[in-house]
Design an enzyme around this catalytic site. Structure first.
Site, mmCIF file in Angstrom:
data_model
loop_
_atom_site.group_PDB
_atom_site.id
_atom_site.type_symbol
_atom_site.label_atom_id
_atom_site.label_comp_id
_atom_site.label_asym_id
_atom_site.label_seq_id
_atom_site.Cartn_x
_atom_site.Cartn_y
_atom_site.Cartn_z
ATOM 1 N N ARG A 1 48.330 13.232 -4.372
ATOM 2 C CA ARG A 1 49.252 13.097 -3.507
ATOM 3 C C ARG A 1 50.551 13.909 -3.664
ATOM 4 N NH1 ARG A 1 49.839 6.450 -2.922
ATOM 5 N NH2 ARG A 1 48.992 6.766 -5.068
ATOM 6 N N ASP B 1 35.804 8.662 -6.905
ATOM 7 C CA ASP B 1 36.542 7.701 -7.561
ATOM 8 C C ASP B 1 35.434 6.711 -8.170
ATOM 9 O OD1 ASP B 1 37.304 4.550 -6.992
ATOM 10 O OD2 ASP B 1 39.161 5.816 -6.739
#
Length: 344
Positions: free
Chosen positions: A27, A73
């Site tokens: 991000r 992930d």
């Protein structure tokens, strides 16, 4: 010519050291935020080979890192084993808590590799792109280590103390041990599949290893990791394995001695000078700049980085953070860090 990151991970003293950062795709990059907005559901994003490969490659284009770590992930594995998985903004991952024998028995050991086929496709795409455009950059695959993944599965997500997990390990050791065995077996198979798809090195993230006392650390961190490493080395002896036993403190020595990993990752709290004494000189170390120093940038960042480099000089070493890049971090700070490390 062998890539610098692979040389360092295999125990060669390479200087200046290679550099990559945990959560280097994410991000803090505006291009990632634009890409992420196209797929609101995070699990779907991880399973989209086109977008996941693009996310993996974005920091390589910007910073020419020595390592590109697969964008995925650690909880994709329990999802592939049949557990539900959701990510919500501001809350993180959520799973239905696993607490019973029949829930462990119902995990899909036969079909899980088919469900991660999109991740393996992402690896193939990234490896091809690196070969064509960034031939000096190595591709790193990964899993969450069994104990850490078990923590999330049992708790149903994140927790301050993972009390339910520790209670199961203490009060229902047979059940807990069976879950660890399943995760050890499937993590090995998943990493082998990642290597077959194109990963050049692999990493085990044991984010909650430091919750355990020495006896539990041996049983649930060291021994499962050793089994995974042995399974990888039996098939791919030249593929380096990195282990990251976060918050392990001085138990990093037992981890280095007992797991068979090629390189040990140091977390933010580790003293590099102490770690260098605890880990044999032929083994690599990786780490461990405080992400807050990277966030601050400038002289603070450079002074902290310089101290780590001075402590690690003369042994196999890969520069990294002690945890992941924080979302507010300015990209120019990352660029400055890469330049600083390469100028030492």
């Amino acid at each position: 010519m062998v890539k610098s990151l692979l040389r360092a991970l295999k125990g060669e003293d390479v200087w200046p050291p290679p550099i990559w950062l945990m959560r280097q795709a994410g991000r803090y990059l505006p291009e990632y935020r634009r890409l992420r907005a196209e797929t609101p559901d995070f699990v779907s994003f991880c399973l989209d080979p086109q977008r996941a490969s693009e996310a993996t490659l974005q920091p390589i284009r910007r910073f020419a890192m020595d390592g590109a770590i697969l964008f995925s992930d650690i909880l994709i594995l329990p999802w592939a084993l049949g557990r539900d998985l959701r990510f919500t903004e501001g809350h993180g991952p959520s799973l239905t808590p696993l607490r019973a024998v029949d829930e462990v028995q119902s995990l899909d050991l036969e079909g899980f590799l088919g469900r991660v086929a999109p991740v393996l496709e992402t690896i193939g795409r990234v490896r091809a792109a690196l070969t064509a455009d960034h031939p000096a950059t190595s591709l790193i695959g990964f899993v969450g280590a069994p104990f850490t993944v078990a923590c999330y599965m049992i708790e149903g997500g994140g927790s301050k103390d993972f009390a339910a997990t520790r209670r199961m390990a203490a009060m229902e050791p047979a059940l807990f041990g069976r879950l660890i065995d399943v995760l050890t077996e499937t993590s090995t198979a998943y990493l082998l599949a990642q290597i077959e798809a194109g990963a050049e090195a692999v990493m085990l993230f044991d984010s909650w290893a430091g919750l355990l006392p020495p006896s539990g650390f041996q049983s649930y961190v060291v021994e499962p990791t050793a089994r995974i490493v042995a399974g990888i080395k039996a098939r791919y002896p030249d593929v380096p394995v990195v282990g990251f036993p976060r918050l392990a403190g001085t138990m990093i020595g037992a981890y280095a001695a007992g797991t068979g990993v090629d390189t040990v990752g140091m977390d933010t709290a580790a003293d590099p000078g102490v770690a260098r004494q605890l880990v044999p000189p032929h083994m690599g170390l990786q780490g461990n700049l405080d992400p807050f120093a990277l966030l601050q940038g400038g002289a603070v960042m450079e002074n902290e980085a310089r101290a780590i480099l001075e402590a690690m000089k003369g042994r196999p070493f890969v520069f990294n953070l002690g945890h992941g890049v924080m979302p507010p971090t300015p990209p120019e700070h990352v660029a400055g860090l890469v330049d600083f490390v390469r100028r030492v």
